[in-house]
Every structure is written in structure tokens, then in C-alpha cells.
Design a protein around this motif. Structure first.
Motif, PDB file in Angstrom:
ATOM      1  N   SER A  41       1.488   9.604   3.274  1.00 47.00           N
ATOM      2  CA  SER A  41       1.413   9.017   4.606  1.00 47.00           C
ATOM      3  C   SER A  41       1.582   7.511   4.458  1.00 47.00           C
ATOM      4  O   SER A  41       1.974   7.015   3.408  1.00 47.00           O
ATOM      5  CB  SER A  41       0.081   9.359   5.279  1.00 47.00           C
ATOM      6  OG  SER A  41      -0.974   8.629   4.687  1.00 47.00           O
ATOM      7  N   PHE A  42       1.293   6.758   5.514  1.00 45.40           N
ATOM      8  CA  PHE A  42       1.438   5.307   5.443  1.00 45.40           C
ATOM      9  C   PHE A  42       0.584   4.704   4.336  1.00 45.40           C
ATOM     10  O   PHE A  42       1.029   3.836   3.596  1.00 45.40           O
ATOM     11  CB  PHE A  42       1.032   4.668   6.775  1.00 45.40           C
ATOM     12  CG  PHE A  42       2.019   4.892   7.888  1.00 45.40           C
ATOM     13  CD1 PHE A  42       3.174   4.137   7.962  1.00 45.40           C
ATOM     14  CD2 PHE A  42       1.793   5.855   8.847  1.00 45.40           C
ATOM     15  CE1 PHE A  42       4.082   4.331   8.994  1.00 45.40           C
ATOM     16  CE2 PHE A  42       2.692   6.061   9.877  1.00 45.40           C
ATOM     17  CZ  PHE A  42       3.838   5.296   9.955  1.00 45.40           C
ATOM     18  N   ARG A  43      -0.666   5.150   4.214  1.00 49.10           N
ATOM     19  CA  ARG A  43      -1.608   4.465   3.320  1.00 49.10           C
ATOM     20  C   ARG A  43      -2.416   5.412   2.439  1.00 49.10           C
ATOM     21  O   ARG A  43      -3.304   4.985   1.719  1.00 49.10           O
ATOM     22  CB  ARG A  43      -2.577   3.621   4.161  1.00 49.10           C
ATOM     23  CG  ARG A  43      -3.307   4.402   5.238  1.00 49.10           C
ATOM     24  CD  ARG A  43      -4.094   3.475   6.170  1.00 49.10           C
ATOM     25  NE  ARG A  43      -4.758   4.200   7.236  1.00 49.10           N
ATOM     26  CZ  ARG A  43      -5.930   4.805   7.132  1.00 49.10           C
ATOM     27  NH1 ARG A  43      -6.558   4.782   5.964  1.00 49.10           N
ATOM     28  NH2 ARG A  43      -6.477   5.433   8.144  1.00 49.10           N
ATOM     29  N   ALA A  47      14.918   8.879   2.782  1.00 49.60           N
ATOM     30  CA  ALA A  47      13.793   9.231   1.923  1.00 49.60           C
ATOM     31  C   ALA A  47      12.782   8.096   1.987  1.00 49.60           C
ATOM     32  O   ALA A  47      13.163   6.934   2.202  1.00 49.60           O
ATOM     33  CB  ALA A  47      14.251   9.446   0.478  1.00 49.60           C
ATOM     34  N   PRO A  48      11.486   8.391   1.834  1.00 50.64           N
ATOM     35  CA  PRO A  48      10.485   7.321   1.834  1.00 50.64           C
ATOM     36  C   PRO A  48      10.815   6.243   0.809  1.00 50.64           C
ATOM     37  O   PRO A  48      11.209   6.545  -0.316  1.00 50.64           O
ATOM     38  CB  PRO A  48       9.190   8.055   1.481  1.00 50.64           C
ATOM     39  CG  PRO A  48       9.401   9.448   1.975  1.00 50.64           C
ATOM     40  CD  PRO A  48      10.857   9.726   1.709  1.00 50.64           C
ATOM     41  N   GLY A  49      10.683   4.993   1.230  1.00 50.23           N
ATOM     42  CA  GLY A  49      11.021   3.875   0.362  1.00 50.23           C
ATOM     43  C   GLY A  49      12.419   3.342   0.570  1.00 50.23           C
ATOM     44  O   GLY A  49      12.746   2.244   0.097  1.00 50.23           O
ATOM     45  N   ASP A  50      13.281   4.107   1.269  1.00 52.33           N
ATOM     46  CA  ASP A  50      14.627   3.618   1.581  1.00 52.33           C
ATOM     47  C   ASP A  50      14.539   2.432   2.535  1.00 52.33           C
ATOM     48  O   ASP A  50      13.546   2.247   3.251  1.00 52.33           O
ATOM     49  CB  ASP A  50      15.458   4.712   2.262  1.00 52.33           C
ATOM     50  CG  ASP A  50      15.997   5.738   1.280  1.00 52.33           C
ATOM     51  OD1 ASP A  50      15.788   5.577   0.060  1.00 52.33           O
ATOM     52  OD2 ASP A  50      16.629   6.715   1.736  1.00 52.33           O
ATOM     53  N   GLY A  67       5.310  -4.236  -2.553  1.00 52.17           N
ATOM     54  CA  GLY A  67       6.252  -3.620  -1.627  1.00 52.17           C
ATOM     55  C   GLY A  67       7.594  -3.542  -2.323  1.00 52.17           C
ATOM     56  O   GLY A  67       8.386  -4.474  -2.286  1.00 52.17           O
ATOM     57  N   ASP A  68       7.820  -2.436  -3.043  1.00 57.34           N
ATOM     58  CA  ASP A  68       9.033  -2.304  -3.838  1.00 57.34           C
ATOM     59  C   ASP A  68      10.284  -2.520  -2.980  1.00 57.34           C
ATOM     60  O   ASP A  68      10.375  -2.038  -1.848  1.00 57.34           O
ATOM     61  CB  ASP A  68       9.097  -0.904  -4.463  1.00 57.34           C
ATOM     62  CG  ASP A  68       7.972  -0.674  -5.454  1.00 57.34           C
ATOM     63  OD1 ASP A  68       7.389  -1.664  -5.912  1.00 57.34           O
ATOM     64  OD2 ASP A  68       7.682   0.495  -5.753  1.00 57.34           O
ATOM     65  N   ILE A 118       0.842  -1.205   0.000  1.00 56.33           N
ATOM     66  CA  ILE A 118       0.000   0.000   0.000  1.00 56.33           C
ATOM     67  C   ILE A 118       0.874   1.251   0.000  1.00 56.33           C
ATOM     68  O   ILE A 118       0.635   2.206  -0.752  1.00 56.33           O
ATOM     69  CB  ILE A 118      -0.954  -0.022   1.199  1.00 56.33           C
ATOM     70  CG1 ILE A 118      -2.002  -1.126   1.027  1.00 56.33           C
ATOM     71  CG2 ILE A 118      -1.637   1.335   1.378  1.00 56.33           C
ATOM     72  CD1 ILE A 118      -2.890  -1.336   2.233  1.00 56.33           C
ATOM     73  N   ASN A 119       1.907   1.255   0.830  1.00 56.54           N
ATOM     74  CA  ASN A 119       2.789   2.406   0.897  1.00 56.54           C
ATOM     75  C   ASN A 119       3.502   2.633  -0.426  1.00 56.54           C
ATOM     76  O   ASN A 119       3.724   3.779  -0.841  1.00 56.54           O
ATOM     77  CB  ASN A 119       3.798   2.213   2.030  1.00 56.54           C
ATOM     78  CG  ASN A 119       4.584   3.460   2.347  1.00 56.54           C
ATOM     79  OD1 ASN A 119       5.803   3.494   2.155  1.00 56.54           O
ATOM     80  ND2 ASN A 119       3.926   4.490   2.833  1.00 56.54           N
ATOM     81  N   ALA A 120       3.843   1.539  -1.133  1.00 55.91           N
ATOM     82  CA  ALA A 120       4.490   1.673  -2.436  1.00 55.91           C
ATOM     83  C   ALA A 120       3.568   2.368  -3.433  1.00 55.91           C
ATOM     84  O   ALA A 120       4.008   3.198  -4.239  1.00 55.91           O
ATOM     85  CB  ALA A 120       4.909   0.307  -2.958  1.00 55.91           C
TER      86      ALA A 120
END
Length: 256
Positions: free
Chosen positions: A66-68, A220-223, A98-99, A41-43
Motif C-alpha cells: 500500500s502507500f505506507r 507497475a508500482p515505482g514507475d 524515494g527511488d 516510505i513507499n520505496a
């Protein structure tokens, strides 16, 4: 969600088929992809933010992941919620499992003692030994979901279920910078001295925010983030190197 087709191709699916739009005041709305904290979801949230950043529609002011969900701010003098939602809804995304992190930061941590005053309490509450708590915490590859609360504070999931504890009943008035902490299914690092109610397991001498950096935050988000246990002498040496400006944070063993 879209299905994988023959030959390994992935079917694209419009955002409006997998998300819902929720009003947030009269100049913003949320694009909600789910109701739980989940890497897939975050991806989707961050893929949508990237698409809008690459080709921003008329009237878009900014997006806040945000998270979702993705919060979308717009200028009502230049567009409308309906027009912007139609634009975003027509965008297409691949399925996300989920990358995998594009980069994984290795963060040195001195666990226990003055650096981690809650380690013994966490061990007692979870029924684990202190070395087992350290091994579980440091043996997890974390995902940077979002940043907030403080500049440079990243919410890192997903903490092993065995370490899932509620926040402290009584928050601390002062938490030292670099404190590595846990609460519920998250871990985090306090970038500056601040109040805080998470359980403190250790400390890292690294810096995570500087307004003169570009970008101003390390993560950064996704790291991805991996904690690496170190002894007191290495922690002290790293602190000195950071103060001199000569320390380079490693990403999976390679200088960043």
C-alpha cells in the motif's frame, strides 16, 4: 534511519528498527513504515516486497503493498505471525529517499472539452486559468504508489499543492475509460468505464489493463508517469492506432 558512512557507503538497517507490525485478522499482519504518503516510505514498502518475493519464507502466501505499509498473508498451518515477523524484521534495507523511477511512461492526453469536462471548474476552484491547470498537471513527474479500486487504476502522486481539491460532492455514475482525473494530492486514469468522484481534466486513448497481458497492467508500482498534452487530431489518431494494436507507449521518448 540508517546513516550514510564515510566513502559514500550506506548503512543497512533492520526492518524491525524502522517499522512496526500490526495484526490484521488471524492470517495476516501489516508491516507499517510510516503514517503519511511519502515517496521514501513507499520505496521501503516495495523494497521489502521485492526481498520477500526473491526469497519467500516458509508459509508466506502473498504480500500486498500500500502507500505506507505491506500487508503480509500467511498460512497458519505452516508458520506463525511471530516466526514470520522475526524473519521479516531481521531483513535489512538501505535508506530510501524515494527511488528514481526505473521507467517513465509518457501518456498522451487531450485536455478540456468533452474529454475533460471538469477543467473549467477546477480552474475556477483553484484560481488558475485553464492553461495554467494543464501546465501544472502535465508538468509534474508522477510516481505510481499503488494500484487498486479497478484493475489497472494507478494512484499517481504527488499532485501539485495548487491543484489539491477534495473529491466531487456528487460522483458520476459513468466515467469514460481513459479519463484523466485528480483528487486531493493524487492523479489517476480510469482504465474502464465506471462510477467515479474525481475531477476529470482530460482523456487518453491508451489501455492500461488486459488480462491477457503479462503482466496484465501497463504500470507497475515505482514507475514514473508524465502526461503529454495533445490536440484532438493526435488523440483520434492514437485511438485508431491503439485499436489496431500498432501503438507503442513511449517511455521518456523511447518505445517501451
Amino acid at each position: 534511519m540508517g546513516a550514510r558512512m564515510a566513502g559514500g557507503q550506506v548503512r543497512m538497517q533492520r526492518i524491525d528498527a524502522r517499522a512496526r507490525f500490526l495484526p490484521v485478522g488471524d492470517t495476516a499482519f501489516a508491516v507499517e513504515f510510516g503514517t503519511r504518503i511519502d515517496p521514501a516510505i513507499n520505496a521501503l514498502v516495495h523494497r521489502t516486497a521485492a526481498l520477500l518475493a526473491a526469497a519467500p519464507p516458509e508459509g508466506l502466501v502473498e504480500t500486498v503493498p500500500s502507500f505506507r505499509s505491506l500487508l503480509v498473508h500467511y498460512d497458519p498451518r505452516r508458520t506463525s505471525a511471530q516466526a514470520l515477523q522475526m524473519f521479516i524484521g531481521a531483513l535489512e534495507l538501505e535508506d530510501a529517499a524515494g527511488d528514481a523511477p526505473a521507467r517513465v511512461w509518457r501518456i498522451p492526453v487531450l485536455y478540456g472539452g468533452e474529454a475533460g469536462p471538469d477543467l473549467a471548474e477546477v480552474a475556477a476552484a483553484t484560481g488558475l486559468s485553464e492553461p495554467e491547470v494543464i501546465a501544472l498537471h502535465a508538468g509534474t513527474l508522477y510516481r505510481v504508489y499503488v494500484q487498486g479500486f479497478l484493475p489497472g487504476f494507478a494512484y499517481l502522486g504527488d499532485l501539485p499543492e495548487a491543484l489539491d481539491l477534495p473529491r466531487r460532492t456528487t460522483p458520476r455514475v459513468r466515467v469514460p475509460p481513459g479519463s484523466v482525473a485528480i483528487a486531493q494530492r493524487m492523479s489517476g486514469i480510469y482504465p474502464v468505464e465506471s462510477p467515479g468522484g474525481w475531477h476529470l481534466l482530460g482523456n487518453t486513448p491508451l489501455r492500461f489493463f488486459d488480462p491477457l497481458w503479462s503482466p496484465p497492467t501497463l504500470f507497475a508500482p515505482g514507475d514514473g508517469v508524465r502526461f503529454v498534452p495533445v490536440e484532438a487530431d493526435e488523440h483520434a489518431a492514437t485511438r485508431e492506432a491503439v485499436a489496431r494494436g500498432s501503438y507503442r507507449v513511449e517511455t521518456e521518448g523511447t518505445p517501451a
